[in-house]
Design a protein around this motif. Sequence first.
Motif, short mmCIF file in Angstrom:
data_model
loop_
_atom_site.label_atom_id
_atom_site.label_comp_id
_atom_site.label_asym_id
_atom_site.label_seq_id
_atom_site.Cartn_x
_atom_site.Cartn_y
_atom_site.Cartn_z
N ASP A 76 31.28 37.72 39.33
CA ASP A 76 32.24 37.44 38.26
C ASP A 76 33.24 36.46 38.84
OD1 ASP A 76 31.27 39.31 36.56
OD2 ASP A 76 32.86 40.69 36.91
N ALA A 77 33.55 36.40 40.23
CA ALA A 77 34.29 35.34 40.53
C ALA A 77 33.93 33.90 40.50
CB ALA A 77 34.88 35.81 41.81
N THR A 86 44.36 39.56 46.05
CA THR A 86 44.11 40.59 44.84
C THR A 86 45.44 40.25 43.87
OG1 THR A 86 45.31 42.08 46.37
CG2 THR A 86 42.90 42.41 46.22
N ALA A 87 45.39 40.70 42.56
CA ALA A 87 46.51 40.72 41.65
C ALA A 87 46.08 42.04 40.79
CB ALA A 87 46.32 39.46 40.94
N ALA A 121 41.06 31.51 43.73
CA ALA A 121 41.64 30.17 44.52
C ALA A 121 42.69 30.84 45.65
CB ALA A 121 42.77 29.58 43.76
N ARG A 122 42.95 31.95 45.53
CA ARG A 122 43.91 32.71 46.53
C ARG A 122 43.16 33.52 47.50
NH1 ARG A 122 47.86 33.80 42.31
NH2 ARG A 122 47.64 36.02 42.84
N THR A 123 41.81 33.69 47.17
CA THR A 123 40.89 34.73 48.08
C THR A 123 40.18 33.92 49.01
OG1 THR A 123 40.81 36.11 45.98
CG2 THR A 123 39.43 36.48 47.81
N PRO A 135 38.89 28.53 39.54
CA PRO A 135 39.59 29.19 40.44
C PRO A 135 40.75 29.91 40.38
CG PRO A 135 38.86 26.80 40.98
CD PRO A 135 38.64 27.05 39.53
N GLY A 136 41.79 29.36 39.27
CA GLY A 136 42.97 29.98 39.09
C GLY A 136 42.95 31.07 38.01
#
Length: 629
Positions: A208-209, A241-242, A182-184, A214-215
């Motif tokens: 995988d994504a 990225t996280a 969701a942030r990419t 999304p979160g």
Amino acid sequence: MVLPRPAARARRACVRRAALVLVVALTGALLAGCGSSGEERGATQAFLDAWARGDVPAAAAATDDPPAATAALQQVDRELGLGVGTLAVGDVAGDGTVAYTASWVLGGVVDPWRYDGRVATVEAPDGTWRVRWQPQDLHPRLGPGQSLAFTRALPPRAAITAADGMPLVSATPTVTVGIVPARTPDVPAVATQLAAALRIDAAEIVADAARAQPGDFVTVITLRRPDYDAVRDRIRDLPGTAFREGVAQLGPAPHYGQPLLGQVDQPSADDLRVAGPGFTATDDVGTGGLQQVFNAQLAGTATATIDVADTAGRPVERLAMFQGHPGAPLRTTLDSRVQQAAETALAGVAPTAAVVAVRPSDGAVLAVANSAAAPFDVALAGRYPPGSTFKIVTAAAALQAGLVQPDTPVACPGTTTIGGRIIPNEDGFDLGTVPFTDAFARSCNTTMAQLSQRLAPDALGTAAGWFGIGAGWGLPVDSFDGAYTPGRDPAAVAANAFGQGTDLVSPLAEALMAATVVRGSVPTPTLVPDRPTVVARPPAAAPPGVTTALAPMMRDVVTRGTAPELAAAPGGPVSGKTGTAEHDTPPRAHSWFAGYQGDLAFAVFVEDGQTGGVPANPIAARFLTDLAG
């Protein structure tokens, strides 16, 4: 005239009967059929049965306040992770309350939580009976506005150690790199940049994504802290990225001791089933190898508490405590120096390859190493044709049968035909007539094929047993002891004699073949000293003189035969046997070396190594050189 409802009439009758009982001092048995006791028990039973099976709507519907009951039941289930429950109805008191006993299986707690409870019952306007809802229905110590609080923690995991007690793996700081879809804004672009920095496959990140919510945090890779620090500046600011810091049980190198040692990670459903009732999906448990087999020993048991909590969630009264215990280290027979030398020898080897080392004097497994490409524990459980290393068995059978002695002249033509099959030496070399020890050292297929035709039908199978093939070693992890299937015709017997028939071995089986020559009988392999190896079919010892005759022949392989790379290896004289095992069409060939140096027997295997230019001999030389360094 308005008649009372049947339930009311029954209650009045019960009072009159009870008074009569008191007057005439009759036994309590007369009360068994009184009034609504059966209905009260039934209402309680319906509530408890639904709660025990986790059916919150049905349990709440069995009360007079389903919304309040639903909220409380859901909180308890969410907080305690209630599993299987056994709830039994007890006696009905004169005030209409019903006793019950509870036994709950809690997530991640070995012992059940047991207590006695009591519920009140009430007659509903429609004449049915229900549980009168109040917090004490769930536990007698619960009051209004209170809830149950559950805490649980596993102790620090114990170590898997080498024979000297030093840990093979230890707690190592890690950083897990991930992305949040969701942030990419552009997942493929970020995946490409991550893949370039981390040397992984961008397509797997994208896939995988796509499967995640999304979160979700989508794991890309987990790195040791120094490895992360080396790429941090290239990946830290990529959009979406996280990063999660953690600690993992790891060896000194990424693939060290794998897959034998196994991993410690959050479990899959299958891993959790194997781990047993003392673990939850959020625990770190053994997920393969020794970490999984001995997970209970290494992990210990969790300490857990159940408290009554106030409206702010603060504990106000302890209801139960389950005292855990720490895990115990698992001592293996592995030798840290030998294991590291095996790992070093395989570093940079691209194909599937393995090194196994054992101590002939007692069978202790000293090293089990696999290359990074190995899809499973090839070192212990691989099943491959042995090629010319099986000539150790054939030579032993021929020596025992009296067909040859080491100095007996034998023919080694470039080819020979048996049963209509043309059998060649490698590249068709022709030695003419030479002493048997020379034919062995130079690995003459034709010599062994011709000798096989003079052996008794069961001779090769019997000799294979002397070296542990088919023994059925009961190691704590999967292993393969080898298999010999008798040839059905002369050509098949000949092919078996030089390891190109139906014979199958593992690197472990090859190392034990070499160890047998040193010891005179096959040693029982041991991997965990506290778990003695059970042998399904104990092998017979080789007849006296057979291994004594083989020893100098195996030394000749190194000094003037097919393993010259090992002639100058440090640490003492090396003896052994090479092997090229052809398979498939067009033929490809595995590469073997099985040998020994003093009280160290070992085997090196490279899948398709002879075809791909990665023979076993140089790997064996690197192993011994690093071990001596």
